[in-house]
Design a protein around this motif. Sequence first.
Motif, short mmCIF file in Angstrom:
data_model
loop_
_atom_site.label_atom_id
_atom_site.label_comp_id
_atom_site.label_asym_id
_atom_site.label_seq_id
_atom_site.Cartn_x
_atom_site.Cartn_y
_atom_site.Cartn_z
N PHE A 196 0.89 -1.29 -0.04
CA PHE A 196 0.13 0.09 0.09
C PHE A 196 0.94 1.25 0.04
CE2 PHE A 196 -1.67 3.27 2.58
CZ PHE A 196 -3.17 3.52 2.07
N THR A 197 1.83 1.34 0.85
CA THR A 197 2.65 2.50 0.96
C THR A 197 3.59 2.91 -0.21
OG1 THR A 197 2.81 1.97 3.34
CG2 THR A 197 4.49 3.78 2.36
N CYS A 198 4.03 1.78 -0.55
CA CYS A 198 4.73 2.06 -1.97
C CYS A 198 4.05 2.31 -3.01
CB CYS A 198 5.54 0.43 -2.32
SG CYS A 198 6.73 -0.05 -1.44
N SER A 199 2.84 1.98 -3.22
CA SER A 199 1.97 2.70 -4.39
C SER A 199 1.42 3.90 -3.85
CB SER A 199 0.19 1.73 -4.40
OG SER A 199 1.04 0.20 -4.51
N LEU A 200 1.00 4.12 -2.95
CA LEU A 200 0.80 5.42 -2.43
C LEU A 200 2.06 6.48 -2.72
CD1 LEU A 200 -1.59 7.14 -1.31
CD2 LEU A 200 -0.50 6.84 1.11
N ALA A 201 3.21 6.15 -2.34
CA ALA A 201 4.22 6.98 -2.78
C ALA A 201 4.34 7.09 -4.22
CB ALA A 201 5.60 6.16 -2.08
N LYS A 202 4.07 6.38 -4.97
CA LYS A 202 4.23 6.45 -6.37
C LYS A 202 3.06 7.36 -7.02
CE LYS A 202 6.79 2.49 -7.92
NZ LYS A 202 7.01 1.44 -8.80
N GLU A 203 1.98 7.48 -6.41
CA GLU A 203 0.80 8.29 -6.75
C GLU A 203 1.12 9.87 -6.15
OE1 GLU A 203 -2.86 6.77 -5.42
OE2 GLU A 203 -2.78 4.70 -6.28
N SER A 204 1.89 9.84 -5.23
CA SER A 204 1.80 11.10 -4.52
C SER A 204 3.03 11.96 -4.65
CB SER A 204 1.69 10.87 -2.84
OG SER A 204 0.47 9.92 -2.87
N GLY A 205 4.13 11.62 -5.25
CA GLY A 205 5.37 12.29 -5.41
C GLY A 205 5.36 13.64 -5.87
N ARG A 206 4.34 13.76 -6.97
CA ARG A 206 4.11 14.99 -7.47
C ARG A 206 3.39 16.01 -6.50
NH1 ARG A 206 4.98 12.14 -11.74
NH2 ARG A 206 5.92 13.02 -13.75
N LYS A 207 2.79 15.42 -5.61
CA LYS A 207 1.95 16.37 -4.69
C LYS A 207 2.71 16.78 -3.37
CE LYS A 207 -1.61 17.25 -7.01
NZ LYS A 207 -1.86 18.53 -7.30
N GLY A 208 4.06 16.36 -3.27
CA GLY A 208 4.87 16.91 -2.41
C GLY A 208 4.68 15.84 -0.98
N ILE A 209 4.08 14.76 -1.08
CA ILE A 209 3.71 13.61 -0.17
C ILE A 209 4.60 12.69 -0.36
CG2 ILE A 209 2.09 12.23 0.78
CD1 ILE A 209 0.05 13.87 -0.74
N THR A 210 5.33 12.35 0.89
CA THR A 210 6.09 11.03 0.84
C THR A 210 5.47 10.14 1.79
OG1 THR A 210 7.34 11.53 3.08
CG2 THR A 210 8.30 12.40 0.97
N ALA A 211 5.64 8.89 1.42
CA ALA A 211 5.08 7.68 2.20
C ALA A 211 5.89 6.54 2.32
CB ALA A 211 3.91 7.02 1.43
N ASN A 212 6.37 6.14 3.50
CA ASN A 212 7.42 5.23 3.78
C ASN A 212 7.04 4.14 5.01
OD1 ASN A 212 10.00 6.01 2.21
ND2 ASN A 212 9.23 8.14 3.14
N CYS A 213 7.40 3.24 5.16
CA CYS A 213 7.56 2.30 6.15
C CYS A 213 8.64 2.05 7.13
CB CYS A 213 7.25 0.83 5.70
SG CYS A 213 5.69 0.88 4.92
N ILE A 214 8.36 1.78 8.29
CA ILE A 214 9.37 1.56 9.37
C ILE A 214 9.14 0.10 9.60
CG2 ILE A 214 10.65 1.88 11.58
CD1 ILE A 214 9.82 4.76 11.41
N ALA A 215 10.13 -1.02 9.61
CA ALA A 215 9.87 -2.10 9.81
C ALA A 215 10.68 -2.57 11.20
CB ALA A 215 10.36 -3.31 8.87
#
Length: 243
Positions: A161-180
């Motif tokens: 989910f996070t990796c997909s959201l990151a790809k969708e959101s880059g142009r909108k100044g949003i980062t999405a990452n996970c901590i494991a």
Amino acid sequence: MGKLDGKYAVVTGAAKGIGAAIARKFLAEGVEKIALLDVSAIDPRSFDESGKRAFSYICDIGNEESVRETFAKIYEDFGRIDILVNNAGITRDAMFHKMTTDQWKAVLNVDLFSVFYTCRQVINPMRQQNYGRIINIASSSIRGNIGQCNYAAAKSGIVGFTCSLAKESGRKGITANCIAPGGTNTDMYKTVPQEVLEATLKRLPYGRLAEPEEIAGAAAFLASDDASYVSGQVIFVTGGNLS
Ligand SMILES: NC(=O)c1ccc[n+]([C@@H]2O[C@H](COP(=O)([O-])OP(=O)(O)OC[C@H]3O[C@@H](n4cnc5c(N)ncnc54)[C@H](O)[C@@H]3O)[C@@H](O)[C@H]2O)c1
């Protein structure tokens, strides 16, 4: 000056453990305001003596209506959300051949569906403000763990989910990452049987579990402008344990 000066943050599962450590670290790094979400009320003064920066919201993140109401209230109170940390989680461990449908559904709901519920509330406002930091707490169990088919499935779902959201959101100044995180010294880990704990400690490179504060440092980095070009990543905080 802190790394998070002037930012507005939300942390789920903030009453204790890793969530509480992340909230304290964010306050130390200068967040303007922080919403502490949990199933029961938190005393915000135990996080911020001034009473002006930390606020408690009762929210069951596994319940979409509760999440919707809580985030509406936070937007009313704060005006914006810059940083969302999806930290709350549960385990219902059992060997798969003994796992009940209730154990499966409970973990998928609180650990995975919740991330969909909360991100839905912030994504459009973050797109409009052209800024956002989404940090989802996964687990080293995504590599597979005995007794955790439900938990590993939920946490692996978070990663995709996070990796997909990151790809969708880059142009909108949003980062999405996970901590494991690997095994961390919190109440959640106290449910691990003593013999499993002893065997685990023997094979860990540091010979000990992580402290919650050691996970919080990674969250502060991902939330900060130091990580402005870091997105779609999973940071393993496992003290060198690769299994
Ligand atoms: N402790 C570990 O070894 C470890 C390892 C890897 C990942 N994690 C992950 O880190 C996160 C935090 O874990 P922790 O060890 O601090 O756990 P914890 O049990 O100490 O704290 C979890 C917090 O989440 C809250 N919570 C649970 N269900 C909730 C719900 N439905 N709505 C709102 N809040 C809820 C609890 O009340 C509690 O305050 C979890 O996502 C967990 O899966 C923990």
